[in-house]
Structures are given as structure tokens and as C-alpha cells.
Design an enzyme around this catalytic site. Sequence first.
Site, PDB file in Angstrom:
ATOM      1  N   SER A 153      17.945  77.189 -51.893  1.00 56.30           N
ATOM      2  CA  SER A 153      17.075  76.520 -50.920  1.00 56.30           C
ATOM      3  C   SER A 153      16.745  77.555 -49.857  1.00 56.30           C
ATOM      4  O   SER A 153      17.431  78.582 -49.757  1.00 56.30           O
ATOM      5  CB  SER A 153      17.850  75.346 -50.316  1.00 56.30           C
ATOM      6  OG  SER A 153      17.290  74.956 -49.085  1.00 56.30           O
ATOM      7  N   TYR A 166      25.377  71.621 -46.779  1.00 48.66           N
ATOM      8  CA  TYR A 166      24.321  71.903 -47.761  1.00 48.66           C
ATOM      9  C   TYR A 166      23.886  73.365 -47.642  1.00 48.66           C
ATOM     10  O   TYR A 166      23.814  74.091 -48.645  1.00 48.66           O
ATOM     11  CB  TYR A 166      23.140  70.952 -47.541  1.00 48.66           C
ATOM     12  CG  TYR A 166      21.986  71.161 -48.494  1.00 48.66           C
ATOM     13  CD1 TYR A 166      21.993  70.591 -49.770  1.00 48.66           C
ATOM     14  CD2 TYR A 166      20.887  71.952 -48.135  1.00 48.66           C
ATOM     15  CE1 TYR A 166      20.930  70.792 -50.645  1.00 48.66           C
ATOM     16  CE2 TYR A 166      19.826  72.154 -48.993  1.00 48.66           C
ATOM     17  CZ  TYR A 166      19.850  71.568 -50.256  1.00 48.66           C
ATOM     18  OH  TYR A 166      18.800  71.778 -51.113  1.00 48.66           O
TER      19      TYR A 166
HETATM   20  P1  NAP Z   1      17.179  64.777 -56.261  1.00 47.94           P
HETATM   21  O1  NAP Z   1      15.863  64.158 -56.516  1.00 47.94           O
HETATM   22  O2  NAP Z   1      18.097  64.173 -55.258  1.00 47.94           O
HETATM   23  O3  NAP Z   1      17.933  64.939 -57.645  1.00 47.94           O
HETATM   24  C1  NAP Z   1      19.240  65.461 -57.682  1.00 47.94           C
HETATM   25  C2  NAP Z   1      19.830  65.196 -59.030  1.00 47.94           C
HETATM   26  O4  NAP Z   1      21.207  65.614 -58.984  1.00 47.94           O
HETATM   27  C3  NAP Z   1      19.810  63.729 -59.412  1.00 47.94           C
HETATM   28  O5  NAP Z   1      19.480  63.596 -60.769  1.00 47.94           O
HETATM   29  C4  NAP Z   1      21.251  63.311 -59.154  1.00 47.94           C
HETATM   30  O6  NAP Z   1      21.686  62.234 -59.954  1.00 47.94           O
HETATM   31  C5  NAP Z   1      22.011  64.566 -59.524  1.00 47.94           C
HETATM   32  N1  NAP Z   1      23.339  64.530 -58.945  1.00 47.94           N
HETATM   33  C6  NAP Z   1      23.699  64.364 -57.661  1.00 47.94           C
HETATM   34  N2  NAP Z   1      25.011  64.273 -57.543  1.00 47.94           N
HETATM   35  C7  NAP Z   1      25.532  64.375 -58.793  1.00 47.94           C
HETATM   36  C8  NAP Z   1      26.845  64.323 -59.322  1.00 47.94           C
HETATM   37  N3  NAP Z   1      27.905  64.126 -58.547  1.00 47.94           N
HETATM   38  N4  NAP Z   1      27.005  64.450 -60.646  1.00 47.94           N
HETATM   39  C9  NAP Z   1      25.940  64.631 -61.463  1.00 47.94           C
HETATM   40  N5  NAP Z   1      24.676  64.662 -61.023  1.00 47.94           N
HETATM   41  C10 NAP Z   1      24.477  64.539 -59.695  1.00 47.94           C
HETATM   42  O7  NAP Z   1      17.023  66.302 -55.778  1.00 47.94           O
HETATM   43  P2  NAP Z   1      15.873  67.370 -56.062  1.00 47.94           P
HETATM   44  O8  NAP Z   1      15.033  67.442 -54.859  1.00 47.94           O
HETATM   45  O9  NAP Z   1      15.284  67.172 -57.401  1.00 47.94           O
HETATM   46  O10 NAP Z   1      16.761  68.715 -56.048  1.00 47.94           O
HETATM   47  C11 NAP Z   1      17.062  69.470 -57.194  1.00 47.94           C
HETATM   48  C12 NAP Z   1      17.606  70.805 -56.744  1.00 47.94           C
HETATM   49  O11 NAP Z   1      16.635  71.504 -55.978  1.00 47.94           O
HETATM   50  C13 NAP Z   1      18.838  70.688 -55.837  1.00 47.94           C
HETATM   51  O12 NAP Z   1      19.739  71.733 -56.136  1.00 47.94           O
HETATM   52  C14 NAP Z   1      18.277  70.882 -54.448  1.00 47.94           C
HETATM   53  O13 NAP Z   1      19.238  71.377 -53.554  1.00 47.94           O
HETATM   54  C15 NAP Z   1      17.183  71.891 -54.727  1.00 47.94           C
HETATM   55  N6  NAP Z   1      16.108  71.924 -53.732  1.00 47.94           N
HETATM   56  C16 NAP Z   1      15.236  70.896 -53.592  1.00 47.94           C
HETATM   57  C17 NAP Z   1      14.206  70.965 -52.657  1.00 47.94           C
HETATM   58  C18 NAP Z   1      13.210  69.853 -52.468  1.00 47.94           C
HETATM   59  O14 NAP Z   1      12.357  69.960 -51.573  1.00 47.94           O
HETATM   60  N7  NAP Z   1      13.242  68.802 -53.253  1.00 47.94           N
HETATM   61  C19 NAP Z   1      14.080  72.107 -51.844  1.00 47.94           C
HETATM   62  C20 NAP Z   1      15.009  73.146 -52.001  1.00 47.94           C
HETATM   63  C21 NAP Z   1      16.014  73.050 -52.953  1.00 47.94           C
HETATM   64  P3  NAP Z   1      21.407  60.719 -59.496  1.00 47.94           P
HETATM   65  O15 NAP Z   1      19.925  60.559 -59.527  1.00 47.94           O
HETATM   66  O16 NAP Z   1      22.116  59.938 -60.514  1.00 47.94           O
HETATM   67  O17 NAP Z   1      21.962  60.604 -58.111  1.00 47.94           O
END
Ligand code: NAP
Length: 250
Positions: A153, A166
Site C-alpha cells: 500500500s 495496517y
Molecule cells: P477487501 O475488499 O476488504 O478484500 C479483502 C479480502 O481479504 C476479502 O476477500 C477478505 O475475506 C479477505 N480476508 C480478510 N481477512 C481474512 C482472513 N482472516 N482470512 C482469509 N481471508 C481474509 O480488500 P481489497 O481492497 O480488495 O484489498 C486487497 C489487497 O489490496 C489488500 O492487501 C489491501 O491491503 C491492498 N490494498 C488495497 C487498496 C484499495 O484501495 N482497495 C489500496 C492499497 C492496498 P472476506 O470477504 O471473507 O472478509
Amino acid sequence: MLDYTAPEQLLKNRVILITGAGDGIGRAAALDCARLGATVILLGRTIEKLEAVYDDIERAGHGQPAIYPLDLSTATDENYIELAQVLEGEFGSLDGLVHNASILGQRTPISNYESRTWQLVMQVNVTAPFMMTQALLPLLETSNDASIIFTSSSVGAQGKAYWGAYSVSKFATEGMAQVLSEETENTSKIRVNIINPGATRTNMRAQAYPGEDPGLNLAPEDIMPTYQYLLGPDSTGVTGQRFNAQEMSK
Ligand code: NAP
């Protein structure tokens, strides 16, 4: 790296595991990898979400995926050893590992941060990918062209007030990727790289920025070119690099 264009069937004959594949960026990556010919292992904690992605892949006529339910907050060494054994038995090898699942934790000053939440964030975002990588390395070694992706991130390169565990977990993620890429660079064919997705329209983004208009951000599907590049043969030999998914290649 928005300007990479994946050839059709880029990921044919590749077996790729994606964590957090039920939602957000992980869901988009799973559908995209399947579209490009990969056999995708959908790992996550909410079975209904994984089943919905499975159904979407089947409905689109792509290769049959697999579902592997696992809660990264509680998974043990034994669970990861079992994962490696199951994958070896079912698929024989592993060509891609996308560490995508993460949790946000609290948005609060360090002075206020609950230590239980801190530990949970570090467990899911750092310790679980470490344990999973360690267990799956022997299987990745059996591939001719294996690629590991760690997800960071912008707050994993520059600390930011109130982002607490985080932010610290993403610094640790980048450190882990750098250590592993150096360790594998001359001894293995495995490449290890980092993706910073940038602001992307997901539940996590909405949780972090509740007042923001989601329409301002790219959708998860829009940032797939960097994932495609790193998981396919065009990035063979590229290791220890950090990619911003929303920038053009240099
Ligand atoms: P998201 O929509 O919250 O999805 C996160 C996923 O991780 C979900 O499928 C969730 O499962 C799963 N997860 C969470 N806790 C878990 C656990 N204990 N065991 C197994 N699975 C688990 O997040 P996202 O935005 O797609 O983010 C994906 C990645 O990109 C992350 O590493 C995040 O830090 C990074 N990122 C995102 C952004 C952004 O703007 N979106 C920016 C920078 C970095 P459930 O749905 O079942 O909870």
C-alpha cells in the site's frame, strides 16, 4: 502498470493461488486469471463468497477452479502443511501465489491503538503470508516459472498518521518480499515482487474512506494488468521489484 496487454491464454497451464479471493481485488484477480487460462485456487474465509466466485468462473466457461477455505487469523503451521499437501496431490505444482488478503484494523492514533487489534492485523497481513509462503516454497520450486506477489500500500512505503498496524504491516510485507527475493534470486527460479494497488473501489477502501465518492477510484478489474504481467512469462527474471498498479510502465 496500466499499459500491459495480456495475450490470450497468457496463464494457460498455470496453477495460481489467490488469498482473499472472495471479494475486492482478490475476486477480480481470480476471475481474470481464470479468463487467461489459469487454474485458480480460491482461498479465503467466507465460503459463500468463494462459491460465488467459483460460480462466476464456471458460468464464464473458464477452467474449473478450486475452493480452499482458510481463516488466516487462526491458521496454524499444520494447516499450511496440509494446504501444501492438498495442492501437491491435486495439482502437482504451483506457479503463482498472490498474497492479497488483508485487514485494515483501526484508524486511530498509536496512543489509542488496541493491542489485540494490532496483533490480529499483524497476524493476517504479515505472519500468515510468511507461514503460507514457507509451507508452499517447495511446491513453487517445482514450477519452471513461479511468481509470488505480495500486496502493499502507499502507507507501506511512507507511514501515515492513524493508519497504525495496517501501515506497519505493509512495511513488514515489503521487507519480507525484499528478503525473500534476495534469498531466491540466485538459488531458485521463483520471482518475488510487490504490488501497490493504489486507491481501488472495494469494501476496504470504503471502510478507510467512508466519505469518499467510490466513483472516483478505479475498479479492481482496471488494475489487473500488473497482476497479469507478474504472473505470466513476460516477467520471468524480474524479482525484488515494487509495482504501482495504477501507473504506466517506465
Ligand atoms: P477487501 O475488499 O476488504 O478484500 C479483502 C479480502 O481479504 C476479502 O476477500 C477478505 O475475506 C479477505 N480476508 C480478510 N481477512 C481474512 C482472513 N482472516 N482470512 C482469509 N481471508 C481474509 O480488500 P481489497 O481492497 O480488495 O484489498 C486487497 C489487497 O489490496 C489488500 O492487501 C489491501 O491491503 C491492498 N490494498 C488495497 C487498496 C484499495 O484501495 N482497495 C489500496 C492499497 C492496498 P472476506 O470477504 O471473507 O472478509
